[in-house]
Write a protein that holds these residues in place. Sequence first.
Motif, PDB file in Angstrom:
ATOM      1  N   ASP A 121       0.838  -1.191   0.000  1.00 48.42           N
ATOM      2  CA  ASP A 121       0.000   0.000   0.000  1.00 48.42           C
ATOM      3  C   ASP A 121       0.875   1.245   0.000  1.00 48.42           C
ATOM      4  OD1 ASP A 121       0.909  -0.538   2.524  1.00 48.42           O
ATOM      5  OD2 ASP A 121      -0.896   0.126   3.551  1.00 48.42           O
ATOM      6  N   SER A 122       0.376   2.296  -0.646  1.00 49.45           N
ATOM      7  CA  SER A 122       1.130   3.537  -0.775  1.00 49.45           C
ATOM      8  C   SER A 122       0.974   4.385   0.476  1.00 49.45           C
ATOM      9  CB  SER A 122       0.642   4.311  -1.997  1.00 49.45           C
ATOM     10  OG  SER A 122      -0.683   4.787  -1.764  1.00 49.45           O
ATOM     11  N   VAL A 123       1.764   5.459   0.528  1.00 53.55           N
ATOM     12  CA  VAL A 123       1.638   6.402   1.642  1.00 53.55           C
ATOM     13  C   VAL A 123       0.235   6.979   1.680  1.00 53.55           C
ATOM     14  CG1 VAL A 123       2.449   8.591   2.578  1.00 53.55           C
ATOM     15  CG2 VAL A 123       4.094   6.955   1.657  1.00 53.55           C
ATOM     16  N   VAL A 124      -0.304   7.304   0.511  1.00 48.09           N
ATOM     17  CA  VAL A 124      -1.663   7.841   0.453  1.00 48.09           C
ATOM     18  C   VAL A 124      -2.665   6.823   0.999  1.00 48.09           C
ATOM     19  CG1 VAL A 124      -3.510   8.631  -1.081  1.00 48.09           C
ATOM     20  CG2 VAL A 124      -1.173   9.422  -1.445  1.00 48.09           C
ATOM     21  N   ASP A 125      -2.497   5.567   0.617  1.00 48.43           N
ATOM     22  CA  ASP A 125      -3.386   4.518   1.137  1.00 48.43           C
ATOM     23  C   ASP A 125      -3.362   4.491   2.660  1.00 48.43           C
ATOM     24  OD1 ASP A 125      -4.119   3.615  -1.396  1.00 48.43           O
ATOM     25  OD2 ASP A 125      -2.440   2.215  -1.506  1.00 48.43           O
ATOM     26  N   ARG A 126      -2.159   4.570   3.223  1.00 51.97           N
ATOM     27  CA  ARG A 126      -2.023   4.479   4.673  1.00 51.97           C
ATOM     28  C   ARG A 126      -2.620   5.708   5.369  1.00 51.97           C
ATOM     29  NH1 ARG A 126       4.161   3.373   4.886  1.00 51.97           N
ATOM     30  NH2 ARG A 126       4.035   3.610   2.642  1.00 51.97           N
ATOM     31  N   ILE A 127      -2.441   6.869   4.757  1.00 53.98           N
ATOM     32  CA  ILE A 127      -3.023   8.085   5.337  1.00 53.98           C
ATOM     33  C   ILE A 127      -4.541   8.014   5.318  1.00 53.98           C
ATOM     34  CG2 ILE A 127      -3.345  10.566   4.945  1.00 53.98           C
ATOM     35  CD1 ILE A 127      -0.407  10.684   4.094  1.00 53.98           C
ATOM     36  N   VAL A 128      -5.106   7.548   4.205  1.00 56.06           N
ATOM     37  CA  VAL A 128      -6.570   7.414   4.110  1.00 56.06           C
ATOM     38  C   VAL A 128      -7.073   6.423   5.146  1.00 56.06           C
ATOM     39  CG1 VAL A 128      -8.460   6.625   2.639  1.00 56.06           C
ATOM     40  CG2 VAL A 128      -6.693   8.118   1.695  1.00 56.06           C
ATOM     41  N   ARG A 129      -6.390   5.297   5.304  1.00 54.23           N
ATOM     42  CA  ARG A 129      -6.793   4.313   6.307  1.00 54.23           C
ATOM     43  C   ARG A 129      -6.734   4.910   7.706  1.00 54.23           C
ATOM     44  NH1 ARG A 129      -2.906  -0.519   4.836  1.00 54.23           N
ATOM     45  NH2 ARG A 129      -3.514  -1.254   6.902  1.00 54.23           N
ATOM     46  N   LEU A 130      -5.730   5.727   7.946  1.00 51.61           N
ATOM     47  CA  LEU A 130      -5.563   6.329   9.263  1.00 51.61           C
ATOM     48  C   LEU A 130      -6.690   7.313   9.569  1.00 51.61           C
ATOM     49  CD1 LEU A 130      -3.388   6.169  11.506  1.00 51.61           C
ATOM     50  CD2 LEU A 130      -2.354   8.203  10.506  1.00 51.61           C
ATOM     51  N   ILE A 131      -6.966   8.207   8.632  1.00 48.62           N
ATOM     52  CA  ILE A 131      -8.004   9.215   8.850  1.00 48.62           C
ATOM     53  C   ILE A 131      -9.384   8.560   8.915  1.00 48.62           C
ATOM     54  CG2 ILE A 131      -9.158  11.210   7.818  1.00 48.62           C
ATOM     55  CD1 ILE A 131      -6.439  12.108   6.776  1.00 48.62           C
ATOM     56  N   SER A 132      -9.582   7.504   8.119  1.00 52.15           N
ATOM     57  CA  SER A 132     -10.885   6.833   8.085  1.00 52.15           C
ATOM     58  C   SER A 132     -11.125   5.951   9.297  1.00 52.15           C
ATOM     59  CB  SER A 132     -10.996   5.973   6.819  1.00 52.15           C
ATOM     60  OG  SER A 132     -10.834   6.751   5.651  1.00 52.15           O
ATOM     61  N   ALA A 133     -10.099   5.721  10.112  1.00 50.15           N
ATOM     62  CA  ALA A 133     -10.219   4.799  11.240  1.00 50.15           C
ATOM     63  C   ALA A 133     -10.979   5.374  12.420  1.00 50.15           C
ATOM     64  CB  ALA A 133      -8.827   4.352  11.694  1.00 50.15           C
ATOM     65  N   PHE A 134     -11.200   6.702  12.437  1.00 47.57           N
ATOM     66  CA  PHE A 134     -11.921   7.290  13.560  1.00 47.57           C
ATOM     67  C   PHE A 134     -13.384   6.875  13.507  1.00 47.57           C
ATOM     68  CE2 PHE A 134      -8.243  10.042  13.265  1.00 47.57           C
ATOM     69  CZ  PHE A 134      -7.919  10.265  14.600  1.00 47.57           C
ATOM     70  N   PRO A 135     -13.926   6.297  14.571  1.00 47.13           N
ATOM     71  CA  PRO A 135     -15.336   5.897  14.574  1.00 47.13           C
ATOM     72  C   PRO A 135     -16.254   7.116  14.500  1.00 47.13           C
ATOM     73  CG  PRO A 135     -14.115   4.872  16.386  1.00 47.13           C
ATOM     74  CD  PRO A 135     -13.242   5.943  15.825  1.00 47.13           C
ATOM     75  N   GLN A 136     -17.469   6.850  14.069  1.00 49.38           N
ATOM     76  CA  GLN A 136     -18.430   7.931  13.875  1.00 49.38           C
ATOM     77  C   GLN A 136     -18.739   8.676  15.160  1.00 49.38           C
ATOM     78  OE1 GLN A 136     -21.783   6.970  11.315  1.00 49.38           O
ATOM     79  NE2 GLN A 136     -23.156   7.988  12.750  1.00 49.38           N
ATOM     80  N   ASP A 137     -18.831   7.975  16.272  1.00 49.10           N
ATOM     81  CA  ASP A 137     -19.276   8.599  17.519  1.00 49.10           C
ATOM     82  C   ASP A 137     -18.145   8.864  18.504  1.00 49.10           C
ATOM     83  OD1 ASP A 137     -21.916   8.484  16.620  1.00 49.10           O
ATOM     84  OD2 ASP A 137     -22.127   6.430  17.329  1.00 49.10           O
ATOM     85  N   VAL A 138     -16.892   8.714  18.054  1.00 49.42           N
ATOM     86  CA  VAL A 138     -15.752   8.883  18.953  1.00 49.42           C
ATOM     87  C   VAL A 138     -14.890  10.027  18.440  1.00 49.42           C
ATOM     88  CG1 VAL A 138     -13.696   7.802  19.935  1.00 49.42           C
ATOM     89  CG2 VAL A 138     -15.787   6.458  19.596  1.00 49.42           C
ATOM     90  N   GLY A 139     -14.652  11.033  19.302  1.00 45.46           N
ATOM     91  CA  GLY A 139     -13.907  12.199  18.874  1.00 45.46           C
ATOM     92  C   GLY A 139     -12.405  12.028  18.899  1.00 45.46           C
ATOM     93  N   ALA A 140     -11.881  11.102  19.710  1.00 45.74           N
ATOM     94  CA  ALA A 140     -10.441  10.922  19.839  1.00 45.74           C
ATOM     95  C   ALA A 140     -10.126   9.475  20.181  1.00 45.74           C
ATOM     96  CB  ALA A 140      -9.890  11.850  20.930  1.00 45.74           C
ATOM     97  N   LEU A 141      -8.923   9.043  19.809  1.00 44.62           N
ATOM     98  CA  LEU A 141      -8.462   7.685  20.073  1.00 44.62           C
ATOM     99  C   LEU A 141      -7.039   7.719  20.602  1.00 44.62           C
ATOM    100  CD1 LEU A 141      -9.588   5.823  16.815  1.00 44.62           C
ATOM    101  CD2 LEU A 141     -10.556   5.494  19.094  1.00 44.62           C
ATOM    102  N   GLN A 142      -6.713   6.744  21.433  1.00 42.45           N
ATOM    103  CA  GLN A 142      -5.321   6.522  21.785  1.00 42.45           C
ATOM    104  C   GLN A 142      -4.554   6.108  20.527  1.00 42.45           C
ATOM    105  OE1 GLN A 142      -3.443   6.864  24.458  1.00 42.45           O
ATOM    106  NE2 GLN A 142      -4.970   7.347  26.041  1.00 42.45           N
ATOM    107  N   LEU A 143      -3.279   6.480  20.472  1.00 43.11           N
ATOM    108  CA  LEU A 143      -2.463   6.157  19.302  1.00 43.11           C
ATOM    109  C   LEU A 143      -2.483   4.665  19.007  1.00 43.11           C
ATOM    110  CD1 LEU A 143      -0.480   7.433  17.214  1.00 43.11           C
ATOM    111  CD2 LEU A 143       1.372   6.759  18.764  1.00 43.11           C
TER     112      LEU A 143
END
Length: 247
Positions: free
Chosen positions: A8-30
């Motif tokens: 996967d490309s850097v762009v793929d990984r960035i998209v996966r990272l940003i998309s990983a936030f759940p709908q009802d959760v404002g923040a996550l532990q790293l």
Amino acid sequence: MANSQSGDSVVDRIVRLISAFPQDVGALQLSDLAARAGLPLTTTHRLVGQLAGHGLLETDPGGMVRPGLRLWELVNRASPALALRQAAMPFMEDIQHVLNQNVNLAVLDGWDALFVERLSRRGSVANRAQVAGRMPIHISSAGLALMAHREKGLQASYLAQFSDPDGRLTSDDVRTLLAETSRQGFAQLKRVVDPDTWGIAVPVLNRRQRAVASLGVVVPLQEMRLQALVPALQTAARGIARRLADS
């Protein structure tokens, strides 16, 4: 574009990272963010640091990560949804003023209804639809109103891949719902998401009579007045379509 060992490309990984936030959760532990994105912790730490440097993510000393204001700014600056929301808002406010219940605006994205706006008031019935939230087509009156007024080829593709993880509906059931929605000019679903609510939605049609959005309401079962409600929604949808055409 550099690729990881997994391909996967850097762009793929960035998209996966940003998309990983759940709908009802404002923040996550790293560590939670890394797990949800399916990325190594070291990669997540590096990408989060780079994205935070641009304001796309924010971090705090406790290790929490959240979407940044810069991300919100860029998304809203030139989003097609912005023009739709601006065209729809006066009509949505009018409907909510009369009903005093939930009013929502959705577009079709893949096989989901993606909600771009929702108006609610204290005392409104439960409504699963949230801004930037998704619902599968077959359990959403908004989704049915959208798909029933799209190209036949798209409908065929949707039905060909359809599956209901809960086993409640078959593709033939959904085909019947879409045909009924197309014939009536509106979609309605009772007790599907919540046992005490009824969802009704109408399409916002362009000049080719294809749905570019749907306008819907979620109301208590005992307050259902289709004969008055559907014409009001259809009138509002035509008004939204005119404003979009003029913009």
